[in-house]
Scaffold this motif. Structure first.
Motif, short mmCIF file in Angstrom:
data_model
loop_
_atom_site.label_atom_id
_atom_site.label_comp_id
_atom_site.label_asym_id
_atom_site.label_seq_id
_atom_site.Cartn_x
_atom_site.Cartn_y
_atom_site.Cartn_z
N PHE A 1 6.20 1.99 2.18
CA PHE A 1 6.68 3.36 1.96
C PHE A 1 8.16 3.41 1.60
O PHE A 1 8.70 4.46 1.32
CB PHE A 1 6.38 4.24 3.18
N ALA A 2 8.81 2.23 1.61
CA ALA A 2 10.20 2.17 1.17
C ALA A 2 10.27 1.77 -0.31
O ALA A 2 11.30 1.94 -0.95
CB ALA A 2 10.98 1.17 2.02
N SER A 3 9.15 1.23 -0.82
CA SER A 3 9.15 0.78 -2.21
C SER A 3 9.08 1.98 -3.15
O SER A 3 8.62 3.05 -2.77
CB SER A 3 7.96 -0.14 -2.45
N PRO A 4 9.56 1.80 -4.39
CA PRO A 4 9.58 2.95 -5.32
C PRO A 4 8.19 3.34 -5.81
O PRO A 4 7.25 2.54 -5.74
CB PRO A 4 10.42 2.42 -6.49
N GLU A 5 8.09 4.55 -6.30
CA GLU A 5 6.84 4.99 -6.94
C GLU A 5 6.67 4.26 -8.27
O GLU A 5 7.66 3.85 -8.87
CB GLU A 5 6.90 6.49 -7.24
N ASP A 6 5.45 4.16 -8.70
CA ASP A 6 5.20 3.56 -10.01
C ASP A 6 5.47 4.62 -11.09
O ASP A 6 5.19 5.79 -10.90
CB ASP A 6 3.75 3.08 -10.09
N THR B 1 -14.08 -4.03 -18.51
CA THR B 1 -14.07 -3.40 -17.20
C THR B 1 -12.91 -2.42 -17.07
O THR B 1 -11.91 -2.54 -17.76
CB THR B 1 -13.98 -4.47 -16.09
N LEU B 2 -13.08 -1.48 -16.17
CA LEU B 2 -12.00 -0.56 -15.84
C LEU B 2 -10.93 -1.28 -15.03
O LEU B 2 -9.76 -0.95 -15.08
CB LEU B 2 -12.54 0.60 -14.99
N HIS B 3 -11.37 -2.28 -14.25
CA HIS B 3 -10.46 -2.96 -13.34
C HIS B 3 -9.47 -3.80 -14.13
O HIS B 3 -9.83 -4.45 -15.08
CB HIS B 3 -11.26 -3.85 -12.37
N GLN B 4 -8.24 -3.80 -13.70
CA GLN B 4 -7.22 -4.58 -14.40
C GLN B 4 -7.44 -6.07 -14.19
O GLN B 4 -8.14 -6.49 -13.27
CB GLN B 4 -5.85 -4.20 -13.89
N GLY B 5 -6.80 -6.89 -15.03
CA GLY B 5 -6.88 -8.34 -14.88
C GLY B 5 -5.96 -8.82 -13.78
O GLY B 5 -5.31 -8.01 -13.10
N ALA B 6 -5.92 -10.14 -13.58
CA ALA B 6 -5.05 -10.71 -12.55
C ALA B 6 -3.60 -10.40 -12.90
O ALA B 6 -3.21 -10.47 -14.06
CB ALA B 6 -5.27 -12.21 -12.47
N SER B 7 -2.80 -10.02 -11.87
CA SER B 7 -1.40 -9.75 -12.15
C SER B 7 -0.46 -10.52 -11.23
O SER B 7 0.75 -10.44 -11.35
CB SER B 7 -1.11 -8.24 -12.05
N ILE B 8 -1.04 -11.31 -10.30
CA ILE B 8 -0.17 -12.10 -9.42
C ILE B 8 -0.38 -13.59 -9.65
O ILE B 8 0.55 -14.31 -10.02
CB ILE B 8 -0.44 -11.74 -7.94
N PHE B 9 -1.63 -14.04 -9.45
CA PHE B 9 -1.91 -15.46 -9.62
C PHE B 9 -2.29 -15.73 -11.08
O PHE B 9 -3.45 -15.86 -11.42
CB PHE B 9 -2.99 -15.92 -8.65
N ILE C 1 4.14 -8.18 -11.79
CA ILE C 1 4.52 -7.00 -11.00
C ILE C 1 6.02 -7.06 -10.72
O ILE C 1 6.57 -8.14 -10.51
CB ILE C 1 3.75 -6.98 -9.67
N ALA C 2 6.68 -5.90 -10.71
CA ALA C 2 8.10 -5.86 -10.42
C ALA C 2 8.36 -6.34 -8.99
O ALA C 2 7.55 -6.10 -8.10
CB ALA C 2 8.62 -4.43 -10.59
N PRO C 3 9.51 -7.04 -8.76
CA PRO C 3 9.82 -7.59 -7.43
C PRO C 3 9.77 -6.53 -6.33
O PRO C 3 9.34 -6.80 -5.21
CB PRO C 3 11.24 -8.14 -7.58
N MET D 1 7.79 -4.23 -5.90
CA MET D 1 6.42 -3.99 -5.47
C MET D 1 5.75 -5.28 -5.02
O MET D 1 4.76 -5.25 -4.28
CB MET D 1 5.62 -3.37 -6.61
N LEU D 2 6.30 -6.41 -5.46
CA LEU D 2 5.73 -7.70 -5.07
C LEU D 2 6.00 -7.98 -3.60
O LEU D 2 5.14 -8.49 -2.88
CB LEU D 2 6.34 -8.79 -5.95
N TRP D 3 7.20 -7.60 -3.14
CA TRP D 3 7.58 -7.87 -1.76
C TRP D 3 6.67 -7.21 -0.74
O TRP D 3 6.12 -7.90 0.13
CB TRP D 3 9.05 -7.48 -1.51
N PRO D 4 6.52 -5.88 -0.80
CA PRO D 4 5.60 -5.26 0.18
C PRO D 4 4.20 -5.86 0.10
O PRO D 4 3.54 -6.06 1.12
CB PRO D 4 5.58 -3.78 -0.22
N LEU D 5 3.78 -6.20 -1.12
CA LEU D 5 2.45 -6.78 -1.28
C LEU D 5 2.36 -8.13 -0.58
O LEU D 5 1.40 -8.39 0.16
CB LEU D 5 2.14 -6.91 -2.78
N PHE D 6 3.38 -8.98 -0.76
CA PHE D 6 3.35 -10.30 -0.13
C PHE D 6 3.38 -10.20 1.38
O PHE D 6 2.67 -10.92 2.09
CB PHE D 6 4.53 -11.15 -0.62
#
Lengths: 239, 53
Positions: A38-43, A178-186, A193-195, A197-202
């Motif tokens: 919730f501290a990360s920016p909106e997309d 597919t509607l689903h996006q492709g791989a964006s991390i591995f 992904i922008a850093p 948003m990557l941090w909270p995800l990690f």
């Protein structure tokens, strides 16, 4: 390592002191992760709905990783007859099933505002639904057969068959439209992904992995206790 | 700065987090309760065995 821990008594002795640490570290990581969510920016395109990603992705990963765990443990159980392998597979399966439901529900809740639909019968979503069915099948077969060894064998074979589904899930976004996006991390060329948003995800990925390791250790110990209980009861009734 | 204003996506975001945290808490509570129950059952049998011998 696997041989060392295959002895149930030793497994409990080695893993019991780890459990409070896993619980504590997992809870701390989860608190930190939720803060970052919730501290990360909106997309710029998805607005606040992007925050669903921070929980959807970790549980989607785990739903597959834990199935690989059920498959690997079943393999060891079927081939090498390790005493603990079946207990581990049986302990992991319900956790994986719950996480698969979470991945599907959060995906649906993200899909509605972004794609305009709760569900689509496309490659990714259908293959994850099949994953859930394999989990449920495994749990049902294990529960339905009374003889523990026969149950382990039948459910284990089912678990191994279901492993075919894992690469299908992984590559479904490349193989089919597919509607689903492709791989964006591995990805071979690094995350897209922008850093911020990557941090909270990690952190959320780390938190959910540590917490599930804790839950699984507790559940394996429960299985060990259940077997001990049956052995003790059998011994008592003979005396 | 924490941002809790989800705008028009509030329903989707909060339902997602709610379902996830409830599911996780439920899974933990269920696993811990089953573990405690089995531990107590084994202990009761062991005590009974000791009392019998």
């Amino acid at each position: 390592m696997i041989n060392f821990l295959a002895n149930p008594e030793r497994f409990t002795r080695v893993t019991a002191p780890l459990r409070p640490w896993l619980a504590g570290i997992g809870a701390a990581l989860l608190a930190w992760g939720l803060y970052l969510c919730f501290a990360s920016p909106e997309d710029y395109q998805q607005g606040d709905s992007v925050r669903i990603m921070y929980i959807h992705v970790p549980f989607a990963y785990l739903s597959m990783a834990l199935y690989a765990g059920v498959g690997a443990a079943s393999f060891f159980g079927l081939i090498f007859r390790h005493a603990l392998a079946d207990a581990a597979a049986k302990a992991i399966a319900p956790v994986g099933a719950v996480f698969t439901v979470m991945a599907l529900v959060t995906g649906s809740l993200w899909g509605k505002p972004m794609w305009g639909t709760w569900w689509q019968w496309d490659g990714r979503m259908t293959s994850v639904l099949v994953l859930l069915l394999f989990y449920i099948g495994y749990i049902a077969v294990h529960a339905a057969i009374e003889d523990e060894q026969r149950a382990a064998k039948s459910a284990g074979i089912l678990a191994l068959v279901g492993l075919i589904n894992l690469p299908i899930i992984k590559f479904s976004v490349e193989w089919w439209n597919t509607l689903h996006q492709g791989a964006s991390i591995f990805r071979a060329d690094g995350p897209t992904i922008a850093p911020d948003m990557l941090w909270p995800l990690f952190v959320m990925i780390a938190a959910t992995h540590v917490l599930s390791a804790w839950i699984i250790l507790v559940r394996i110990d429960s299985e060990i206790l259940a077997r001990k209980y049956r052995a003790l009861r059998a011994k008592l009734s003979y005396n | 700065m924490l941002d809790f204003d989800m705008g028009k996506y509030g329903v989707y975001v909060w339902t997602s987090y709610g379902v996830t945290l409830l599911g996780l808490a439920g899974l933990i509570a269920w696993s811990l309760r089953a573990h405690a129950k089995r531990k107590a059952a084994v202990k009761a049998l062991q005590d009974a065995a000791e009392a019998g011998t």
